[in-house]
Structures are given as structure tokens and as C-alpha cells.
Design a protein around this motif. Sequence first.
Motif, PDB file in Angstrom:
ATOM      1  N   GLN A 188       0.812  -1.216   0.000  1.00  0.00           N
ATOM      2  CA  GLN A 188       0.000   0.000   0.000  1.00  0.00           C
ATOM      3  C   GLN A 188       0.847   1.270   0.000  1.00  0.00           C
ATOM      4  O   GLN A 188       0.540   2.225  -0.720  1.00  0.00           O
ATOM      5  CB  GLN A 188      -0.943   0.006   1.205  1.00  0.00           C
ATOM      6  CG  GLN A 188      -2.050  -1.021   1.128  1.00  0.00           C
ATOM      7  CD  GLN A 188      -3.101  -0.834   2.199  1.00  0.00           C
ATOM      8  OE1 GLN A 188      -3.260   0.254   2.751  1.00  0.00           O
ATOM      9  NE2 GLN A 188      -3.834  -1.896   2.512  1.00  0.00           N
ATOM     10  N   GLY A 189       1.899   1.291   0.804  1.00  0.00           N
ATOM     11  CA  GLY A 189       2.723   2.495   0.884  1.00  0.00           C
ATOM     12  C   GLY A 189       3.376   2.836  -0.442  1.00  0.00           C
ATOM     13  O   GLY A 189       3.457   4.012  -0.824  1.00  0.00           O
ATOM     14  N   ALA A 190       3.832   1.810  -1.172  1.00  0.00           N
ATOM     15  CA  ALA A 190       4.477   2.040  -2.461  1.00  0.00           C
ATOM     16  C   ALA A 190       3.470   2.552  -3.486  1.00  0.00           C
ATOM     17  O   ALA A 190       3.764   3.476  -4.260  1.00  0.00           O
ATOM     18  CB  ALA A 190       5.123   0.751  -2.956  1.00  0.00           C
ATOM     19  N   ILE A 191       2.277   1.965  -3.500  1.00  0.00           N
ATOM     20  CA  ILE A 191       1.239   2.392  -4.442  1.00  0.00           C
ATOM     21  C   ILE A 191       0.820   3.837  -4.161  1.00  0.00           C
ATOM     22  O   ILE A 191       0.750   4.674  -5.067  1.00  0.00           O
ATOM     23  CB  ILE A 191       0.012   1.465  -4.348  1.00  0.00           C
ATOM     24  CG1 ILE A 191       0.353   0.066  -4.858  1.00  0.00           C
ATOM     25  CG2 ILE A 191      -1.179   2.049  -5.105  1.00  0.00           C
ATOM     26  CD1 ILE A 191       0.570  -0.035  -6.346  1.00  0.00           C
ATOM     27  N   ALA A 192       0.556   4.145  -2.893  1.00  0.00           N
ATOM     28  CA  ALA A 192       0.115   5.498  -2.531  1.00  0.00           C
ATOM     29  C   ALA A 192       1.215   6.522  -2.789  1.00  0.00           C
ATOM     30  O   ALA A 192       0.960   7.600  -3.340  1.00  0.00           O
ATOM     31  CB  ALA A 192      -0.312   5.526  -1.067  1.00  0.00           C
ATOM     32  N   GLY A 193       2.449   6.187  -2.403  1.00  0.00           N
ATOM     33  CA  GLY A 193       3.564   7.104  -2.607  1.00  0.00           C
ATOM     34  C   GLY A 193       3.802   7.387  -4.075  1.00  0.00           C
ATOM     35  O   GLY A 193       4.036   8.533  -4.482  1.00  0.00           O
ATOM     36  N   HIS A 194       3.738   6.343  -4.892  1.00  0.00           N
ATOM     37  CA  HIS A 194       3.946   6.517  -6.331  1.00  0.00           C
ATOM     38  C   HIS A 194       2.848   7.393  -6.935  1.00  0.00           C
ATOM     39  O   HIS A 194       3.128   8.295  -7.749  1.00  0.00           O
ATOM     40  CB  HIS A 194       3.966   5.162  -7.023  1.00  0.00           C
ATOM     41  CG  HIS A 194       4.168   5.235  -8.501  1.00  0.00           C
ATOM     42  ND1 HIS A 194       5.348   5.621  -9.075  1.00  0.00           N
ATOM     43  CD2 HIS A 194       3.316   4.988  -9.536  1.00  0.00           C
ATOM     44  CE1 HIS A 194       5.231   5.605 -10.388  1.00  0.00           C
ATOM     45  NE2 HIS A 194       4.009   5.232 -10.690  1.00  0.00           N
ATOM     46  N   ALA A 195       1.601   7.148  -6.542  1.00  0.00           N
ATOM     47  CA  ALA A 195       0.481   7.945  -7.070  1.00  0.00           C
ATOM     48  C   ALA A 195       0.653   9.418  -6.716  1.00  0.00           C
ATOM     49  O   ALA A 195       0.414  10.305  -7.558  1.00  0.00           O
ATOM     50  CB  ALA A 195      -0.841   7.413  -6.519  1.00  0.00           C
ATOM     51  N   GLN A 196       1.084   9.691  -5.501  1.00  0.00           N
ATOM     52  CA  GLN A 196       1.277  11.081  -5.082  1.00  0.00           C
ATOM     53  C   GLN A 196       2.450  11.730  -5.823  1.00  0.00           C
ATOM     54  O   GLN A 196       2.381  12.913  -6.192  1.00  0.00           O
ATOM     55  CB  GLN A 196       1.484  11.130  -3.565  1.00  0.00           C
ATOM     56  CG  GLN A 196       0.210  10.783  -2.799  1.00  0.00           C
ATOM     57  CD  GLN A 196       0.475  10.448  -1.336  1.00  0.00           C
ATOM     58  OE1 GLN A 196       1.575  10.049  -0.970  1.00  0.00           O
ATOM     59  NE2 GLN A 196      -0.548  10.621  -0.500  1.00  0.00           N
ATOM     60  N   GLN A 197       3.514  10.964  -6.056  1.00  0.00           N
ATOM     61  CA  GLN A 197       4.667  11.496  -6.798  1.00  0.00           C
ATOM     62  C   GLN A 197       4.291  11.810  -8.247  1.00  0.00           C
ATOM     63  O   GLN A 197       4.674  12.851  -8.795  1.00  0.00           O
ATOM     64  CB  GLN A 197       5.822  10.491  -6.759  1.00  0.00           C
ATOM     65  CG  GLN A 197       6.475  10.385  -5.392  1.00  0.00           C
ATOM     66  CD  GLN A 197       7.508   9.269  -5.342  1.00  0.00           C
ATOM     67  OE1 GLN A 197       7.534   8.389  -6.197  1.00  0.00           O
ATOM     68  NE2 GLN A 197       8.359   9.304  -4.332  1.00  0.00           N
ATOM     69  N   VAL A 198       3.543  10.912  -8.878  1.00  0.00           N
ATOM     70  CA  VAL A 198       3.099  11.144 -10.250  1.00  0.00           C
ATOM     71  C   VAL A 198       2.200  12.372 -10.313  1.00  0.00           C
ATOM     72  O   VAL A 198       2.324  13.214 -11.208  1.00  0.00           O
ATOM     73  CB  VAL A 198       2.365   9.905 -10.812  1.00  0.00           C
ATOM     74  CG1 VAL A 198       1.692  10.233 -12.148  1.00  0.00           C
ATOM     75  CG2 VAL A 198       3.333   8.743 -10.987  1.00  0.00           C
ATOM     76  N   SER A 228      -3.371   8.191  -9.655  1.00  0.00           N
ATOM     77  CA  SER A 228      -2.644   9.454  -9.483  1.00  0.00           C
ATOM     78  C   SER A 228      -3.589  10.646  -9.579  1.00  0.00           C
ATOM     79  O   SER A 228      -3.421  11.640  -8.872  1.00  0.00           O
ATOM     80  CB  SER A 228      -1.541   9.570 -10.542  1.00  0.00           C
ATOM     81  OG  SER A 228      -0.593   8.544 -10.378  1.00  0.00           O
ATOM     82  N   THR A 229      -4.583  10.554 -10.440  1.00  0.00           N
ATOM     83  CA  THR A 229      -5.588  11.615 -10.532  1.00  0.00           C
ATOM     84  C   THR A 229      -6.374  11.720  -9.231  1.00  0.00           C
ATOM     85  O   THR A 229      -6.592  12.820  -8.710  1.00  0.00           O
ATOM     86  CB  THR A 229      -6.541  11.353 -11.709  1.00  0.00           C
ATOM     87  OG1 THR A 229      -5.787  11.195 -12.913  1.00  0.00           O
ATOM     88  CG2 THR A 229      -7.510  12.512 -11.884  1.00  0.00           C
ATOM     89  N   LEU A 230      -6.777  10.579  -8.703  1.00  0.00           N
ATOM     90  CA  LEU A 230      -7.509  10.575  -7.432  1.00  0.00           C
ATOM     91  C   LEU A 230      -6.620  11.056  -6.292  1.00  0.00           C
ATOM     92  O   LEU A 230      -7.096  11.730  -5.366  1.00  0.00           O
ATOM     93  CB  LEU A 230      -8.036   9.169  -7.132  1.00  0.00           C
ATOM     94  CG  LEU A 230      -9.089   8.616  -8.106  1.00  0.00           C
ATOM     95  CD1 LEU A 230      -9.463   7.190  -7.725  1.00  0.00           C
ATOM     96  CD2 LEU A 230     -10.329   9.505  -8.125  1.00  0.00           C
ATOM     97  N   ALA A 231      -5.329  10.722  -6.346  1.00  0.00           N
ATOM     98  CA  ALA A 231      -4.402  11.175  -5.306  1.00  0.00           C
ATOM     99  C   ALA A 231      -4.303  12.694  -5.293  1.00  0.00           C
ATOM    100  O   ALA A 231      -4.009  13.296  -4.253  1.00  0.00           O
ATOM    101  CB  ALA A 231      -3.021  10.562  -5.519  1.00  0.00           C
TER     102      ALA A 231
END
Length: 257
Positions: A188-198, A228-231
Motif C-alpha cells: 500500500q505504501g508504495a502504491i500510494a507514494g507513487h500515485a502522489q509522486q506522479v 494518481s488523478t484521485l491522489a
Amino acid sequence: TILADWADHSPEAPALLHGDRTVSFGELHERALRAARGLADLGVGPGDRVALWLPNVPAYLILYFACARLGAIAVAVNTRYRAVEVSDIVSRSAAKVLACAPGFRRIDFLTILAEIEPAALENLAAVVTVGEAPENPPPAIEKLRRVPFDRMLTRPRHGLNHASARAPCNIFTTSGTTSAPKFVLHRQGAIAGHAQQVARTFGFDEPDTLSLSILPLCGVFGFNQTLSTLAAGKPCVLVESYEIEEIARLITRYKPT
């Protein structure tokens, strides 16, 4: 926390646009909590796998966030897979629940299901049917418990929260060029972090951002764009299948960035 944060901050802001329906961040969060309760009723808990064999419809993301809440793992099943591939992914991942859309007319889920041997899905506890369900289900799912997705949304909110940065949440498959597709597990942390970075790097947080989610959510590219859009707290227009006239109409209507 991506969804929960935006649901608290901007609950009325649109998150998903699909057909004539708009799902706000608050509604998306609420439905995910109810779906989590529905999955928990089927025995899904931390570490269990839920196979998502769905087109780009709100149910995909609702169930995905529900899995995250439960600490469960969403297994992406490509909508272009045929019977041998679907049965292999579902069986090898030891999925407890399969979500599919047997009444969806643009992808012939029923024909594919009809070609699957019942023994290949015998480890499933249930099938969640999104949309119209067939009156005479194929043998592969005939004896399995079948739960309408809409009924899950009538359940109470799931109170327990097993979401955490270290919890596994996604299984995507490799292309399988040289052998059977291999499973790639993400936390989860990797997915969320990547989405926020993108979202930051590509400017998704600009005020007028709106994504047209054409690429399938079952693939990494389409999944990343949408998440990433939702983030960024911005809306996505979900496109169910690649039909150029429909895509042109959506571009004219929504003017996506």
C-alpha cells in the motif's frame, strides 16, 4: 489514506464520472467501506486475495479500496484474457472471491466463463457479480455463492481498518512472454507514494485537471493514471472499452486535460 483524506477534505468533489453518474470522494469512500463489509461477510481478511476481472467501472475502484481497508490483495485480471488465462490467474493466486461483470455486453464474460472448468475455480468462496447477472450461470460459477455487488453497498460500514503502508494490496501480472504470467506484489505504501509522486510531477494537482481513464484499470499504466488523478483530488472519467466514437464524445463533453 488517499481516499479517506480527500473524503474528509472535499467530500462533495467529484471523483468518478461514469455514464450519467457522478461519484464524489465522500461517496466513493462510503461505498468502499460498505463493500469492505460485504467482502468481510464472504470471509475476506488481511492477506486474502480478491480477483478483479472488470472493465473500467466504479465497482473496480470501490472494491479495490475495500480490499485496502481489509488488508486484502486485489488481483488484477486482464479483461482481454481468455478462459485458460483467467482460470490460471484465479487458481494460482488462490483468490477467495472473484468479481466480474457477466452481463457486460462489450466483453463476453459469459462465453469465457462457460469455457472454464468448474474445478479451476473450486477454491473460490464466492463470485461478486457487477451489473446484470445471468439467469442461467455457466457451470464454472453455478455452484458458487453469487453476491450482487449492489447488495454489498447496502451493508453497514466496515469498522475495522487493516490498511497500512506495509500491507500488500496489489498483484499485477507480467506479460508472460516466455512462460506463464508471473505475479508481482505491491504494498500500500508504495502504491500510494507513487500515485502522489506522479500527481506532483505531472501537475495533476492543477485546478482544471480531469483524466479520461481509457486504459484498463487491470493494467499498470491505466491504474497509475487513475490512482494518481484521485491522489490529486481530481476526477476521472471511466471509459469501459476502446470505442473511438464514444471516446471522441467524452472528450468533447468533458474536455479532459
